[in-house]
Write a protein that holds these residues in place. Structure first.
Motif, PDB file in Angstrom:
ATOM      1  N   TRP A  30       0.853  -1.191   0.000  1.00 22.62           N
ATOM      2  CA  TRP A  30       0.000   0.000   0.000  1.00 22.62           C
ATOM      3  C   TRP A  30       0.889   1.241   0.000  1.00 22.62           C
ATOM      4  N   PHE A  31       0.708   2.105  -0.976  1.00 19.98           N
ATOM      5  CA  PHE A  31       1.456   3.355  -1.045  1.00 19.98           C
ATOM      6  C   PHE A  31       0.587   4.468  -0.470  1.00 19.98           C
ATOM      7  N   VAL A  32       1.020   5.055   0.626  1.00 22.77           N
ATOM      8  CA  VAL A  32       0.267   6.106   1.306  1.00 22.77           C
ATOM      9  C   VAL A  32       0.430   7.423   0.560  1.00 22.77           C
ATOM     10  N   THR A  33      -0.707   8.060   0.280  1.00 26.02           N
ATOM     11  CA  THR A  33      -0.682   9.391  -0.322  1.00 26.02           C
ATOM     12  C   THR A  33      -1.401  10.396   0.567  1.00 26.02           C
ATOM     13  N   ASP A  34      -2.482   9.954   1.205  1.00 21.95           N
ATOM     14  CA  ASP A  34      -3.250  10.803   2.111  1.00 21.95           C
ATOM     15  C   ASP A  34      -3.476  10.009   3.399  1.00 21.95           C
ATOM     16  N   PRO A  35      -2.725  10.304   4.464  1.00 22.51           N
ATOM     17  CA  PRO A  35      -2.817   9.506   5.686  1.00 22.51           C
ATOM     18  C   PRO A  35      -4.226   9.376   6.252  1.00 22.51           C
ATOM     19  N   HIS A  36      -5.043  10.416   6.122  1.00 21.75           N
ATOM     20  CA  HIS A  36      -6.387  10.341   6.669  1.00 21.75           C
ATOM     21  C   HIS A  36      -7.217   9.292   5.922  1.00 21.75           C
ATOM     22  N   VAL A  37      -7.248   9.377   4.610  1.00 18.19           N
ATOM     23  CA  VAL A  37      -8.016   8.431   3.792  1.00 18.19           C
ATOM     24  C   VAL A  37      -7.395   7.039   3.866  1.00 18.19           C
ATOM     25  N   ASP A  38      -6.085   6.964   3.731  1.00 13.37           N
ATOM     26  CA  ASP A  38      -5.416   5.664   3.740  1.00 13.37           C
ATOM     27  C   ASP A  38      -5.592   4.940   5.068  1.00 13.37           C
ATOM     28  N   SER A  39      -5.603   5.658   6.178  1.00 14.08           N
ATOM     29  CA  SER A  39      -5.777   4.997   7.471  1.00 14.08           C
ATOM     30  C   SER A  39      -7.154   4.347   7.562  1.00 14.08           C
ATOM     31  N   ILE A  40      -8.168   4.997   7.019  1.00 13.14           N
ATOM     32  CA  ILE A  40      -9.527   4.433   7.019  1.00 13.14           C
ATOM     33  C   ILE A  40      -9.562   3.167   6.154  1.00 13.14           C
ATOM     34  N   LEU A  41      -8.976   3.249   4.964  1.00 14.33           N
ATOM     35  CA  LEU A  41      -8.986   2.102   4.055  1.00 14.33           C
ATOM     36  C   LEU A  41      -8.151   0.940   4.598  1.00 14.33           C
ATOM     37  N   LEU A  42      -7.008   1.256   5.201  1.00 10.93           N
ATOM     38  CA  LEU A  42      -6.179   0.202   5.774  1.00 10.93           C
ATOM     39  C   LEU A  42      -6.865  -0.466   6.961  1.00 10.93           C
ATOM     40  N   LYS A  43      -7.589   0.306   7.742  1.00 12.86           N
ATOM     41  CA  LYS A  43      -8.334  -0.267   8.863  1.00 12.86           C
ATOM     42  C   LYS A  43      -9.391  -1.243   8.349  1.00 12.86           C
ATOM     43  N   GLU A  44     -10.080  -0.867   7.275  1.00 10.20           N
ATOM     44  CA  GLU A  44     -11.065  -1.757   6.658  1.00 10.20           C
ATOM     45  C   GLU A  44     -10.401  -3.028   6.129  1.00 10.20           C
ATOM     46  N   LEU A  45      -9.258  -2.874   5.478  1.00  3.18           N
ATOM     47  CA  LEU A  45      -8.536  -4.033   4.960  1.00  3.18           C
ATOM     48  C   LEU A  45      -8.160  -4.971   6.099  1.00  3.18           C
ATOM     49  N   ARG A  46      -7.696  -4.432   7.214  1.00  3.71           N
ATOM     50  CA  ARG A  46      -7.311  -5.237   8.370  1.00  3.71           C
ATOM     51  C   ARG A  46      -8.508  -5.977   8.967  1.00  3.71           C
ATOM     52  N   GLN A  47      -9.686  -5.383   8.907  1.00  4.97           N
ATOM     53  CA  GLN A  47     -10.876  -6.060   9.421  1.00  4.97           C
ATOM     54  C   GLN A  47     -11.287  -7.204   8.497  1.00  4.97           C
ATOM     55  N   ILE A  48     -11.125  -7.004   7.198  1.00  6.12           N
ATOM     56  CA  ILE A  48     -11.508  -8.018   6.223  1.00  6.12           C
ATOM     57  C   ILE A  48     -10.482  -9.155   6.196  1.00  6.12           C
ATOM     58  N   GLU A  49      -9.209  -8.791   6.181  1.00  6.25           N
ATOM     59  CA  GLU A  49      -8.132  -9.777   6.082  1.00  6.25           C
ATOM     60  C   GLU A  49      -7.067  -9.485   7.138  1.00  6.25           C
ATOM     61  N   ASP A  51      -4.947 -11.267   8.780  1.00  7.32           N
ATOM     62  CA  ASP A  51      -3.680 -11.993   8.782  1.00  7.32           C
ATOM     63  C   ASP A  51      -2.879 -11.852   7.492  1.00  7.32           C
ATOM     64  N   ARG A  52      -3.413 -11.120   6.548  1.00  3.98           N
ATOM     65  CA  ARG A  52      -2.712 -10.972   5.265  1.00  3.98           C
ATOM     66  C   ARG A  52      -1.504 -10.059   5.443  1.00  3.98           C
ATOM     67  N   PRO A  53      -0.326 -10.480   4.953  1.00  3.06           N
ATOM     68  CA  PRO A  53       0.866  -9.639   5.049  1.00  3.06           C
ATOM     69  C   PRO A  53       0.645  -8.296   4.346  1.00  3.06           C
ATOM     70  N   LEU A  54       1.158  -7.242   4.956  1.00  3.48           N
ATOM     71  CA  LEU A  54       0.934  -5.892   4.443  1.00  3.48           C
ATOM     72  C   LEU A  54       2.205  -5.064   4.580  1.00  3.48           C
ATOM     73  N   ILE A  55       2.597  -4.434   3.501  1.00  4.65           N
ATOM     74  CA  ILE A  55       3.690  -3.463   3.519  1.00  4.65           C
ATOM     75  C   ILE A  55       3.073  -2.111   3.209  1.00  4.65           C
ATOM     76  N   VAL A  56       3.273  -1.155   4.099  1.00  2.03           N
ATOM     77  CA  VAL A  56       2.767   0.199   3.895  1.00  2.03           C
ATOM     78  C   VAL A  56       3.966   1.082   3.552  1.00  2.03           C
ATOM     79  N   VAL A  57       3.889   1.746   2.408  1.00  3.91           N
ATOM     80  CA  VAL A  57       5.005   2.543   1.901  1.00  3.91           C
ATOM     81  C   VAL A  57       4.661   4.032   1.990  1.00  3.91           C
ATOM     82  N   TYR A  58       5.517   4.764   2.648  1.00  5.02           N
ATOM     83  CA  TYR A  58       5.410   6.220   2.732  1.00  5.02           C
ATOM     84  C   TYR A  58       6.514   6.790   1.845  1.00  5.02           C
ATOM     85  N   GLU A  59       6.256   6.889   0.570  1.00  3.66           N
ATOM     86  CA  GLU A  59       7.233   7.450  -0.355  1.00  3.66           C
ATOM     87  C   GLU A  59       7.298   8.952  -0.131  1.00  3.66           C
ATOM     88  N   ASP A  60       8.470   9.477   0.079  1.00  4.27           N
ATOM     89  CA  ASP A  60       8.679  10.900   0.348  1.00  4.27           C
ATOM     90  C   ASP A  60       7.912  11.342   1.600  1.00  4.27           C
TER      91      ASP A  60
END
Length: 83
Positions: A30-49, A51-60
């Protein structure tokens, strides 16, 4: 956290980690562009899956901090927004 001058291999290392996570571990990158929006979407992903491995990338990260609330970015880095 990867830090170093241009040409030191940060992007190559990230590409290898991402390829491994996706191909061998069935993970998500997951490439973070907007922490507010991305945090909501990542939280949803974590609820759905949870145990799925996740790499969160903060480019720049400096640019993300300039465009966003610093407290939001720090909370996301601490994992507070993903639970």
């Amino acid at each position: 956290l990867l830090h170093g001058p241009p040409g030191s291999g940060k992007t190559s290392a990230l590409q290898r980690m991402a390829a491994h996570a996706i191909q061998r571990l069935n993970g998500v990158v997951w490439f973070v562009t907007d922490p507010h929006v991305d945090s909501i979407l990542l939280k949803e992903l974590r609820q759905i899956e949870p145990d799925r491995p996740l790499i969160v990338v903060y480019e720049d990260l400096d640019g993300i901090l300039e465009r966003s609330q610093q407290s939001m970015v720090l909370a996301m880095l601490d994992g507070e927004l993903l639970h």
